[in-house]
Design an enzyme around this catalytic site. Structure first.
Site, PDB file in Angstrom:
ATOM      1  N   HIS A   1      -1.085 -21.412   6.973  1.00 14.65           N
ATOM      2  CA  HIS A   1      -0.129 -20.374   7.399  1.00 14.65           C
ATOM      3  C   HIS A   1       0.169 -19.386   6.257  1.00 14.65           C
ATOM      4  O   HIS A   1       1.220 -18.765   6.240  1.00 14.65           O
ATOM      5  CB  HIS A   1       1.182 -20.982   7.898  1.00 14.65           C
TER       6      HIS A   1
ATOM      7  N   LYS B   1      -3.493   2.896  -9.844  1.00 13.10           N
ATOM      8  CA  LYS B   1      -4.191   2.140  -8.806  1.00 13.10           C
ATOM      9  C   LYS B   1      -5.598   1.720  -9.190  1.00 13.10           C
ATOM     10  O   LYS B   1      -6.356   2.456  -9.797  1.00 13.10           O
ATOM     11  CB  LYS B   1      -4.284   2.972  -7.531  1.00 13.10           C
TER      12      LYS B   1
ATOM     13  N   SER C   1      -7.059   5.907  -7.318  1.00 15.14           N
ATOM     14  CA  SER C   1      -6.390   6.782  -6.368  1.00 15.14           C
ATOM     15  C   SER C   1      -6.322   8.171  -6.971  1.00 15.14           C
ATOM     16  O   SER C   1      -6.151   8.321  -8.179  1.00 15.14           O
ATOM     17  CB  SER C   1      -4.979   6.258  -6.104  1.00 15.14           C
TER      18      SER C   1
ATOM     19  N   GLU D   1     -12.744  -4.297   0.973  1.00 10.81           N
ATOM     20  CA  GLU D   1     -12.125  -3.619   2.123  1.00 10.81           C
ATOM     21  C   GLU D   1     -13.183  -3.017   3.039  1.00 10.81           C
ATOM     22  O   GLU D   1     -13.095  -3.111   4.263  1.00 10.81           O
ATOM     23  CB  GLU D   1     -11.189  -2.504   1.640  1.00 10.81           C
TER      24      GLU D   1
END
Ligand code: ARG
Length: 463
Positions: A162, A289, A283, A296
């Site tokens: 979980h 970043k 970024s 991804e």
């Protein structure tokens, strides 16, 4: 002055007007099926040699055809071949060029064959090669995973259910779960390959042919392990492509789950790993970043591979026997699937060995999450308490730990004994993360010794 004429259609005989220009472009596949040129030429050479062997072609005609096709392959590879949309597809482009180069003999190549069995043969040859290359990349990724698992066999981290800290595991054990998925993927690729590796050529348009073709000889030349049983099925079957797309979907599903963990783990909140800079991007606005773009993108590309599977299934669902032009639509989803899986496997195979594991952070995260609560319950069971009662007792101890912000191993003996007088000083041995994983030493368990054994077994996965 003569207007230049478009190339004549090999099937033009019964037509009284030229093809509508839009329809010509709409029905053409040469824009994407030219990628099959090598397989198409290999299939044609095998067919020609067989025709000569059974006496349909003379040895001289066969030689001219083979030499001509070899030269055409060289033209294509040198970028000197002019693909023509008017000639519809890779098959007619190459055949027309052969006739232009060698004349009469070229016109005999298509004896006893149809584009229907020809294209089915081409795709099978293509996919067989693609599968072999994918297995190679998969093995490279497996190798990287095994090396990393070996390096991190003793590294402690929280195991989750979980997405809540559950019990401590070793980092190597977690990686070996990924490896187990890849082993199944590899088996599925091999199994799929068996059904890909069947020769359709000889089925001709749909009914077989009047020529005394030696199909076994063609199969042998092209390395096919079997010959299709039924000519109608041979030209219309695309199960093998669907199976491949299903196998590919599972591979991407696995890589996508893997990606999700890499994305989480490389966040500041988890901070379990660092991905190498060369696999990340920044970024344009936020200077701090470092984004995990590769995982991804792999996660994102999974969607298109599932989409290709559904496209192929839907493509086939309503087709009457035998060949229908619908089948031309099999290629783009199939090619895209091969390209996507190859790219994702390659990216992962390159990236995984360079993952930096932040061991202290992993360990600290397991320690903070009461990961050894089950170990305390098992300790009490060994002292004669029923598991349900032990569970209740430990729950109360955890509640104290949560209130005070202290792990179980940081509670004093007196505090622990307030929950059960059976608890003694030896409890601290089971409350450590090391003790917890070392105790799980059954086959397939997380103990470092089991992880090392699993790695050793995995290194000898048979081909
Ligand atoms: N370009 C076609 C395909 O990809 C080749 C087979 C064409 N056969 C036909 N009867 N029109 O399926």
């Amino acid at each position: 002055m003569s207007v230049p004429q478009p190339p004549a259609k090999p099937w033009g005989g019964r037509f009284s007007e030229g093809t509508d220009a839009f329809v010509e472009a709409f029905t053409a596949s040469v824009g994407f099926d030219q990628r099959l040129y090598r397989q198409d030429i290999a299939g044609s050479i095998a067919h020609a040699r067989m025709l000569a062997r059974v006496g349909v072609l003379s040895a001289a005609e066969c030689e001219q055809i083979v030499t001509g096709l070899d030269a055409i392959r060289a033209e294509i590879e040198a970028g000197r071949f002019e693909w023509s949309v008017a000639l519809e597809d890779v098959h007619m482009n190459i055949e027309a060029r052969l006739v232009a180069r060698i004349g009469e003999a070229g016109k005999k190549l298509h004896t006893g064959r149809s584009r229907n069995d020809q294209v089915a043969t081409d795709i099978r040859l293509y996919l067989r090669e693609a599968i072999d290359a994918l297995v190679g990349e998969l093995d490279r990724l497996r190798g990287g995973l095994l090396d990393l698992a070996e390096r991190e066999a003793d590294t402690l981290m929280p195991g989750f259910t979980h997405l809540q800290v559950a019990q401590p595991v070793t980092f190597g054990h977690h990686l070996m779960a990924w490896h187990a998925m890849l082993v199944r993927d590899r088996e599925r690729l091999h199994d799929c390959r068996r059904r890909v590796n069947v020769l359709p050529l000889g089925a001709a348009a749909l009914a077989g042919t009047v020529y005394p073709l030696d199909r076994a000889y063609v199969a042998e030349q092209l390395g096919f392990a079997a010959i299709s049983e039924n000519s109608l099925d041979a030209v219309s079957d695309r199960d093998f492509a669907i199976e491949f797309a299903a196998v590919a979907s599972l591979i991407l599903m696995h890589l996508s789950r893997f990606s999700e963990e890499l994305v989480l783990w490389s966040s500041a909140q988890f901070d379990f790993i660092a991905l190498p800079d060369r696999f990340c991007t920044g970024s344009s606005i936020m200077p701090q970043k470092k984004n995990p773009d590769v995982p991804e993108l792999v996660r994102g590309k999974t969607g298109r591979v599932y989409g290709n599977l559904v496209s192929l299934l839907t493509l086939m669902k309503a087709q009457p026997l035998a060949y229908n032009k619908d089948n031309q639509e099999d290629k783009e989803p199939l090619f895209d699937t091969v390209d996507t899986v190859a790219g994702c496997l390659r990216a992962f195979a390159d990236m995984v060995p360079a993952i930096e594991v932040k061991r202290d952070n992993c360990r600290e995260s397991a320690r903070r999450g009461f990961a050894t609560a089950t170990d305390l319950a098992d300790y009490l069971v060994r002292k004669g308490i029923a598991f349900r009662d032990a569970h209740e007792i430990v729950g109360k101890a955890v509640a104290l730990g949560v209130r005070e912000g202290r792990d179980l191993s940081l509670l004093s003996l007196a505090e622990l004994q307030s929950f059960s007088p059976l608890i003694e000083a030896d409890v601290y041995a089971v409350l450590t993360l090391e003790g917890s994983v070392a105790a799980r030493r059954g086959y397939g368990g997380t103990a470092p010794e089991q992880v090392r054994a699993a790695i050793a077994r995995a290194r000898s996965v048979p081909n």
